[in-house]
Scaffold this active site. Structure first.
Site, PDB file in Angstrom:
ATOM      1  CE1 TYR A  13      -2.270  -2.615   8.236  1.00 29.06           C
ATOM      2  CE2 TYR A  13      -2.601  -4.807   9.130  1.00 29.06           C
ATOM      3  CZ  TYR A  13      -2.739  -3.908   8.093  1.00 29.06           C
ATOM      4  OH  TYR A  13      -3.344  -4.290   6.926  1.00 29.06           O
ATOM      5  CG  ASN A  50      -8.124  -4.077   1.149  1.00 30.88           C
ATOM      6  OD1 ASN A  50      -7.389  -3.112   1.358  1.00 30.88           O
ATOM      7  ND2 ASN A  50      -7.697  -5.325   1.197  1.00 30.88           N
ATOM      8  CG  HIS A 104      -1.970  -1.056   1.234  1.00 34.86           C
ATOM      9  ND1 HIS A 104      -3.259  -0.872   0.783  1.00 34.86           N
ATOM     10  CD2 HIS A 104      -1.915  -2.346   1.638  1.00 34.86           C
ATOM     11  CE1 HIS A 104      -3.950  -1.998   0.931  1.00 34.86           C
ATOM     12  NE2 HIS A 104      -3.152  -2.910   1.444  1.00 34.86           N
ATOM     13  CG  HIS A 117      -2.272  -1.241  15.000  1.00 31.31           C
ATOM     14  ND1 HIS A 117      -2.351  -2.556  14.556  1.00 31.31           N
ATOM     15  CD2 HIS A 117      -2.019  -1.316  16.333  1.00 31.31           C
ATOM     16  CE1 HIS A 117      -2.147  -3.370  15.572  1.00 31.31           C
ATOM     17  NE2 HIS A 117      -1.953  -2.652  16.661  1.00 31.31           N
TER      18      HIS A 117
END
Ligand code: HEM
Length: 740
Positions: free
Chosen positions: A385, A171, A98, A362
């Protein structure tokens, strides 16, 4: 429409989440808890003097210090060394995935209190607006890659709530490639550029990705999403968002329910077509980023409704698939998506690096009222994360303004790179008496985070996949069954394109005979026709074998009957809003100025109506005039200003084409104009021409009777074009699998 001031606090009586009441704090600091104000506090005050980082005024910022006018530069040049050293350290590592992204600020507001099902702060009070920061991204490409590859889009929302930060890191697709986080590094190594030559950039169309996918049948459902047009969104503002995993909502009584999070865009769900996306990559690699930025600058604020699918704990096992399996979705027809609130993005970041690059999401950033499930993908993300943020942004990433909670953080964590807080006193431990026991944990506090007290079934420790995760194909088949004819055409074309980029025959065959034939024989046949990969007859050595490392269980008996119309973009209602769609108004010398002017006025007027009413039924378009050259074109009246010169204005960045009277005949002889109109036709875009534009249609190879082509005059021509834009595209004109 008047654009609200960037830093304005929300108007009364709406309160901003985190805005502290007089009872909580002295008035002098009251508004400092609004996130926009909070960000402003860290902004450097503009000064007239150029100084060093130590505040010393610089006498000359253009010349380094030399031993004499033509001599060597001196080590003593502290000014140049400070400047260049800082420059040398300007980059931080890009995200491992990403990396390419863009972001915006906004607000979330719940429609009605959801206190019955959750304590989550943003879902309590309809009078409260919670500040948010949203980052959209592609997954595979590097930070400098293009915006429009075939890829999943990240949709990460940071809520600055009164109870701390909540990150919903999702997403634009509701499922994922793998079921267990342990496979994530393999998935990403396979999809990223191949390590020996770092080719290809931002694409899954290469051997290693399909090698992995063909050996990972659990990815079948996600492959369908990624090969569909969802993977090439027209705009970041026209995509759905999904939390993907099943999470939990918990109310004040400690009652927990399962939840799937959805974001539903009020601009509709619309995509590009593949050829268009590849052309945009060259013509405007910042296409999606620019579109979002410009929409917000123009006051066309994108909006999404937050939807919840709620499942009672006792219904966990009634679906025929496992709610903990991130490769499965819950069809909306089985559990409706209840829309509970709206998010509006209304301010662009002031500084890309400080905000968009340094923002650190996160999945473990949750607030009371939200909890996790045992989804093994989610559980792995809870580790990953925080770990990646520590490496990328450092241990004090939470102190960076964009990440900072509006509710002040206070604990005994100390030091580390780039610590900003100046902790006072000698106490940095708990329990303590020297600091009066503070900061004190709060076992009894209603707003404290507590994990749901769940009974875990006892059993041996295992490295195993639950048998309830083993049906890898039924929902992939359901996706195929739910598509319209042209959507199937596009999906088959995407698989074909990707597999035609794959060199290894074993990988190609395995993808066909282990994956595609199990999804649907029609899909396999269509891809076989375009790739030459044979579908092996059942029972032959190439026929499906259970050789994959994650063997799949049997299809559901009723798999071929499974359908979820909500999955189809074709069957979705037309986009409720056309605000910001771009119309190309082609000009040439000899244009009928009056007609163009009235067309432009009609577009502008539609925009006003839209913006003012924020209604969904009417158009609010951005019309740009395109001339053969920059400057102006001659008209029957005054010369007309050209917004963009033809070589700088590719057809692919527009949604529709308008050719006024007096223009078409001249343009018919111009190759650039022919190509412009031809591409718009191939990509299914509405085209409106005055009667003398038929020559242009003919020269461009556009059948005048094709759907979405209007030949007319005056206001009717404009209103027909707007009506056609309501359908977004006419995708049946040209097959992507077998282009004419
Ligand atoms: C449902 C599955 C997943 C979704 C929806 C998802 C979504 C996202 C999103 C949206 C971002 C970008 C955040 C941003 O804008 O800064 C991201 C970054 C990232 N994801 Fe995931 N991801 C998934 C699975 C995983 C898994 C399984 C792992 C690891 C086990 C993982 C590791 C990462 C890492 C390391 C980053 C980079 C974070 C950063 O540097 O800021 N993701 N993911």
């Amino acid at each position: 429409m008047k654009k609200p001031s960037k830093t304005a606090l929300p108007p009364s009586p709406v309160r901003t989440s985190g805005q502290v009441t007089p009872a909580d704090q002295p008035p002098a600091t009251r508004q400092d808890t609004d996130k926009n104000v909070d960000l402003r506090i860290s902004t450097q005050a503009p000064g007239a003097d150029l100084t060093t980082n130590q505040g010393v005024i610089v006498s000359d910022d253009q010349n380094s210090l030399k031993s004499h006018v033509r001599g060597p530069t001196l080590l003593e040049d502290i000014l140049m060394r400070e400047k260049i050293t800082h420059f040398d350290h300007e980059r931080i590592p890009e995200r491992v995935v990403h990396a390419r992204g863009t972001a915006a600020h906004g607000l979330f507001q719940v429609y009605e209190s959801q206190a019955a099902i959750t304590m989550a702060a943003p879902l309590q009070d309809p009078a409260v607006q919670t500040p948010v920061f949203v980052r959209f991204s592609t997954v595979a490409g590097s930070r400098g890659s293009t915006d429009t590859p075939r890829d999943v889009r990240g949709f990460a929302v940071k809520f600055y709530t009164t109870d701390g930060v909540w990150d919903l890191v999702g997403n634009n697709m509701p499922v994922f490639f793998i079921q267990d986080a342990n496979k994530f590094p393999d998935l990403i190594h396979a999809v990223k550029p191949e390590p020996h030559n770092e080719i290809p950039q931002a694409q899954s169309a290469h051997d290693t990705f399909w090698d992995f996918a063909s050996l990972t049948p659990e990815s079948a459902h996600m492959l369908m999403w990624v090969m569909s047009d969802r993977a090439i969104p027209r705009s970041l503002t026209m995509m759905e968002g999904f939390g993907v995993h099943t999470f939990r909502l918990v109310n004040a009584e400690g009652v927990s329910r399962f939840v799937k999070f959805h974001w539903k865009p009020l601009k509709g769900v619309c995509s590009l077509v593949w050829e268009e996306a590849t052309l945009i990559s060259g013509k405007d690699p910042d296409f999606n980023r620019r579109d979002l930025y410009e929409a917000i600058e123009a006051g066309n604020y994108p909006e999404w409704e937050l939807g919840l699918q709620i499942i009672e704990e006792e219904d966990e096992h009634k679906f025929g698939f496992d709610l903990l399996d991130a490769t499965k979705l819950i069809p909306e027809e089985l559990v409706p998506v209840v829309k509970v609130g709206k998010m509006t993005l209304n301010r662009n970041p002031d500084n890309f690096f400080a905000e968009t690059e340094q923002v650190a999401f996160h999945t473990g950033h949750v607030v009371p009222g939200i909890d996790f499930t045992n989804d093994p993908l989610l559980q792995g993300r809870l580790f990953s994360y925080i770990d990646t943020q520590l490496r990328r942004v450092g241990p004090n990433f939470h102190e960076i303004p964009i990440n900072r909670s509006l509710k002040p953080a206070d604990n005994n964590q100390r030091d580390g790179f780039a610590r900003m807080t100046i902790n006072k006193g000698k106490v940095s431990y708990f329990p303590n008496s020297l600091g009066g026991g503070c900061p004190m944990h709060q076992p009894g506090a209603a707003a404290a985070f507590r994990s749901v007290a769940l009974k875990e079934a006892p059993g041996p420790k295992v490295r195993e996949r639950s048998a309830s995760f083993s049906d890898h194909f039924s929902q992939a088949t359901q996706f195929w069954n739910s598509m319209s004819d042209w959507e199937k055409d596009h999906i088959a074309a995407a698989f074909s394109f990707e597999l035609n980029q794959v060199v290894d025959e074993g990988v190609r065959n395995r993808t066909m005979n282990e994956i595609l034939v199990n999804i649907h024989p029609d899909l396999a046949e269509m891809v076989s026709g375009a790739t030459g990969i044979a579908v092996a007859p059942a029972g032959t050595p190439d026929a499906p074998t259970p050789s994959a490392p994650t063997p799949s269980g049997p299809l559901r008996q009723d798999a071929d009957k499974l359908r979820s119309p909500a999955l189809s973009m074709d069957k979705a209602p037309p986009p409720p809003s056309l605000i910001g769609r771009k119309v190309a108004v082609l000009l040439g010398d000899g244009v009928d100025a009056k007609e163009v002017q009235s067309a432009l006025a009609a577009f502008a007027e539609a925009k006003e109506v839209q913006s003012a009413l924020a209604a969904f039924a009417e158009a609010g378009l951005v019309a740009e005039t395109i001339g053969p050259h920059g400057g102006t074109v001659a008209t029957s009246g005054k010369p007309m200003k050209v917004n963009r010169a033809a070589p700088n204005a590719p057809s692919v960045v527009y949604d529709a084409v308008f050719v006024a009277a007096g223009v078409g005949a001249g343009l018919a002889a111009q190759p650039l104009a022919q190509r412009f109109v031809h591409e718009a036709y191939r990509h299914g875009k509405p085209i409106a021409v005055a009667p003398d534009g038929e020559a242009l249609l003919q020269a461009a190879g556009v059948p005048p009777a094709a759907a979405g082509i209007g030949i007319g005059q005056g206001s009717k021509m404009v209103s027909d074009l707007i009506k056609n834009l309501g359908q977004h595209r006419f995708p049946r004109r040209v097959s992507v699998l077998k282009p004419s």
